[in-house]
Design an enzyme around this catalytic site. Structure first.
Site, PDB file in Angstrom:
ATOM      1  N   ARG A 163      16.303 -17.944  81.715  1.00  0.00           N
ATOM      2  CA  ARG A 163      16.356 -16.522  81.343  1.00  0.00           C
ATOM      3  C   ARG A 163      15.130 -16.105  80.520  1.00  0.00           C
ATOM      4  O   ARG A 163      14.718 -16.816  79.610  1.00  0.00           O
ATOM      5  CB  ARG A 163      17.634 -16.284  80.523  1.00  0.00           C
ATOM      6  CG  ARG A 163      17.793 -14.875  80.041  1.00  0.00           C
ATOM      7  CD  ARG A 163      19.222 -14.514  79.831  1.00  0.00           C
ATOM      8  NE  ARG A 163      19.855 -15.215  78.717  1.00  0.00           N
ATOM      9  CZ  ARG A 163      21.139 -15.059  78.412  1.00  0.00           C
ATOM     10  NH1 ARG A 163      21.903 -14.290  79.125  1.00  0.00           N
ATOM     11  NH2 ARG A 163      21.653 -15.714  77.390  1.00  0.00           N
ATOM     12  N   ARG A 191      34.899 -11.032  69.989  1.00  0.00           N
ATOM     13  CA  ARG A 191      34.579 -12.430  70.266  1.00  0.00           C
ATOM     14  C   ARG A 191      35.577 -13.406  69.658  1.00  0.00           C
ATOM     15  O   ARG A 191      35.433 -14.616  69.819  1.00  0.00           O
ATOM     16  CB  ARG A 191      33.208 -12.727  69.714  1.00  0.00           C
ATOM     17  CG  ARG A 191      32.113 -12.649  70.785  1.00  0.00           C
ATOM     18  CD  ARG A 191      31.105 -13.582  70.413  1.00  0.00           C
ATOM     19  NE  ARG A 191      30.000 -13.990  71.168  1.00  0.00           N
ATOM     20  CZ  ARG A 191      29.087 -13.289  71.771  1.00  0.00           C
ATOM     21  NH1 ARG A 191      29.177 -12.011  71.871  1.00  0.00           N
ATOM     22  NH2 ARG A 191      28.068 -13.874  72.314  1.00  0.00           N
ATOM     23  N   ARG A 222      27.095 -22.557  71.503  1.00  0.00           N
ATOM     24  CA  ARG A 222      27.666 -21.258  71.892  1.00  0.00           C
ATOM     25  C   ARG A 222      28.837 -21.440  72.847  1.00  0.00           C
ATOM     26  O   ARG A 222      29.819 -20.698  72.805  1.00  0.00           O
ATOM     27  CB  ARG A 222      26.580 -20.369  72.527  1.00  0.00           C
ATOM     28  CG  ARG A 222      25.674 -19.744  71.465  1.00  0.00           C
ATOM     29  CD  ARG A 222      24.315 -19.335  72.004  1.00  0.00           C
ATOM     30  NE  ARG A 222      24.353 -18.394  73.094  1.00  0.00           N
ATOM     31  CZ  ARG A 222      23.381 -18.248  73.987  1.00  0.00           C
ATOM     32  NH1 ARG A 222      22.287 -18.990  73.923  1.00  0.00           N
ATOM     33  NH2 ARG A 222      23.483 -17.370  74.941  1.00  0.00           N
ATOM     34  N   ARG A 238      14.796 -16.238  74.610  1.00  0.00           N
ATOM     35  CA  ARG A 238      15.585 -16.080  73.393  1.00  0.00           C
ATOM     36  C   ARG A 238      15.604 -17.382  72.603  1.00  0.00           C
ATOM     37  O   ARG A 238      15.752 -18.449  73.181  1.00  0.00           O
ATOM     38  CB  ARG A 238      17.031 -15.697  73.766  1.00  0.00           C
ATOM     39  CG  ARG A 238      17.249 -14.219  73.849  1.00  0.00           C
ATOM     40  CD  ARG A 238      18.583 -13.893  74.465  1.00  0.00           C
ATOM     41  NE  ARG A 238      19.729 -14.549  73.832  1.00  0.00           N
ATOM     42  CZ  ARG A 238      20.999 -14.299  74.176  1.00  0.00           C
ATOM     43  NH1 ARG A 238      21.271 -13.429  75.111  1.00  0.00           N
ATOM     44  NH2 ARG A 238      21.990 -14.930  73.569  1.00  0.00           N
TER      45      ARG A 238
HETATM   46  P1  ADP Z   1      25.683 -14.636  74.899  1.00  0.00           P
HETATM   47  O1  ADP Z   1      26.865 -13.888  75.445  1.00  0.00           O
HETATM   48  O2  ADP Z   1      24.633 -14.908  75.918  1.00  0.00           O
HETATM   49  O3  ADP Z   1      26.044 -15.863  74.112  1.00  0.00           O
HETATM   50  P2  ADP Z   1      24.976 -12.423  73.051  1.00  0.00           P
HETATM   51  O4  ADP Z   1      23.671 -11.773  73.282  1.00  0.00           O
HETATM   52  O5  ADP Z   1      26.218 -11.657  73.336  1.00  0.00           O
HETATM   53  O6  ADP Z   1      24.913 -13.800  73.816  1.00  0.00           O
HETATM   54  O7  ADP Z   1      25.053 -12.897  71.516  1.00  0.00           O
HETATM   55  C1  ADP Z   1      24.043 -13.660  70.920  1.00  0.00           C
HETATM   56  C2  ADP Z   1      24.477 -14.059  69.513  1.00  0.00           C
HETATM   57  O8  ADP Z   1      24.694 -12.884  68.709  1.00  0.00           O
HETATM   58  C3  ADP Z   1      25.771 -14.847  69.404  1.00  0.00           C
HETATM   59  O9  ADP Z   1      25.594 -16.238  69.608  1.00  0.00           O
HETATM   60  C4  ADP Z   1      26.210 -14.521  67.965  1.00  0.00           C
HETATM   61  O10 ADP Z   1      25.481 -15.270  67.024  1.00  0.00           O
HETATM   62  C5  ADP Z   1      25.798 -13.075  67.819  1.00  0.00           C
HETATM   63  N1  ADP Z   1      26.891 -12.140  68.200  1.00  0.00           N
HETATM   64  C6  ADP Z   1      26.898 -11.242  69.231  1.00  0.00           C
HETATM   65  N2  ADP Z   1      28.062 -10.566  69.275  1.00  0.00           N
HETATM   66  C7  ADP Z   1      28.821 -11.048  68.257  1.00  0.00           C
HETATM   67  C8  ADP Z   1      30.141 -10.789  67.788  1.00  0.00           C
HETATM   68  N3  ADP Z   1      30.943  -9.892  68.379  1.00  0.00           N
HETATM   69  N4  ADP Z   1      30.598 -11.489  66.711  1.00  0.00           N
HETATM   70  C9  ADP Z   1      29.819 -12.381  66.090  1.00  0.00           C
HETATM   71  N5  ADP Z   1      28.586 -12.712  66.489  1.00  0.00           N
HETATM   72  C10 ADP Z   1      28.070 -12.046  67.560  1.00  0.00           C
END
Ligand code: ADP
Length: 222
Positions: free
Chosen positions: A128, A89, A172, A161
């Protein structure tokens, strides 16, 4: 097949992942799902990560990298297919992932980048609903369950969520633009990037993806 799914929140990574996983029987590693599962279990880690997730911020790199590292070291064999969704990310995580690949003697075939427009993203996220028991994803109008608030797959209760509210979604999106989008360049330089239109229907995207695979020899051998 060894791929990473990239894209802003609501681009449809999770929905496409379900179809890819069904067809190609590869391991789906969604860091968001893993973190939500920790929160559901109220594990020691949950306390550490809760505030980041609820504020729409990234959890610290070392926390998430440790989880991904363990998956690759313990659960995935070098020749086994996988689909990473939600990791990396930011650039530091992309570099960490290359380090993990080197250590575990694996490699990446491609990065599927799903672009999506803001109105589509907002509509998807605001409607969602997720199953508390099995994690299946629904949408109040785009993909409603047969019975309101009940999962079609396992009869579990559906919930929204805690980070799917307007304010957190904006944060986000900012995190995506500032931290995640720069890694497109990282993978572009590695010649691994495939960009698709995430506004499209998931089924159509899936069919396009399968067709592209047939034309791309790199992905055939896995
Ligand atoms: P979306 O892609 O819908 O924003 P995710 O389910 O992938 O949501 O992630 C939800 C939350 O989990 C993120 O906003 C973050 O707080 C955390 N998260 C997920 N993957 C990572 C990552 N690789 N690094 C840091 N935080 C993460």
């Amino acid at each position: 097949m060894k791929i990473v799914l990239l894209g802003p929140p609501g681009a449809g990574k999770g929905s496409l992942a379900v179809l890819i996983k069904e067809r190609f029987k590869i391991l789906h590693i969604s860091t968001g799902d893993i973190l939500r599962e920790e929160m559901r279990k109220d594990s020691p880690l949950a306390k550490e990560i809760k505030s980041y997730i609820e504020n729409g911020a990234l959890v610290p790199d070392e926390v998430i990298t440790r989880i991904v590292d363990q998956k690759f070291t313990n659960d995935i064999k070098p020749d086994q297919g996988f689909m990473l969704d939600g990791y990396p990310r930011n650039t530091a995580q992309a570099q960490e992932l290359d380090r993990i690949f080197e250590k575990t003697k694996t490699s990446l075939d491609c990065v599927l980048n799903m672009e999506a427009s803001l109105p589509v993203i907002l509509k998807r996220i605001s409607g969602r609903r997720i199953c508390k028991k099995c994690g299946a994803v629904f949408h109040v109008t785009n993909k409603p369950p047969k019975v309101k608030d009940v999962c079609d797959v396992c009869d579990g209760p559906l919930y929204q969520r805690s980070d799917d509210n307007e304010e957190t979604v904006k944060k986000r999106m900012n995190v995506y633009t500032e931290s995640t989008a720069p890694i497109l360049d990282y993978y572009g330089k590695q010649k691994k990037l495939w960009t698709v239109d995430g506004d499209e229907d998931t089924q159509i995207l899936f069919e396009q993806f399968v067709q592209s695979l047939n034309e791309d020899k790199r992905l055939h051998s896995h």
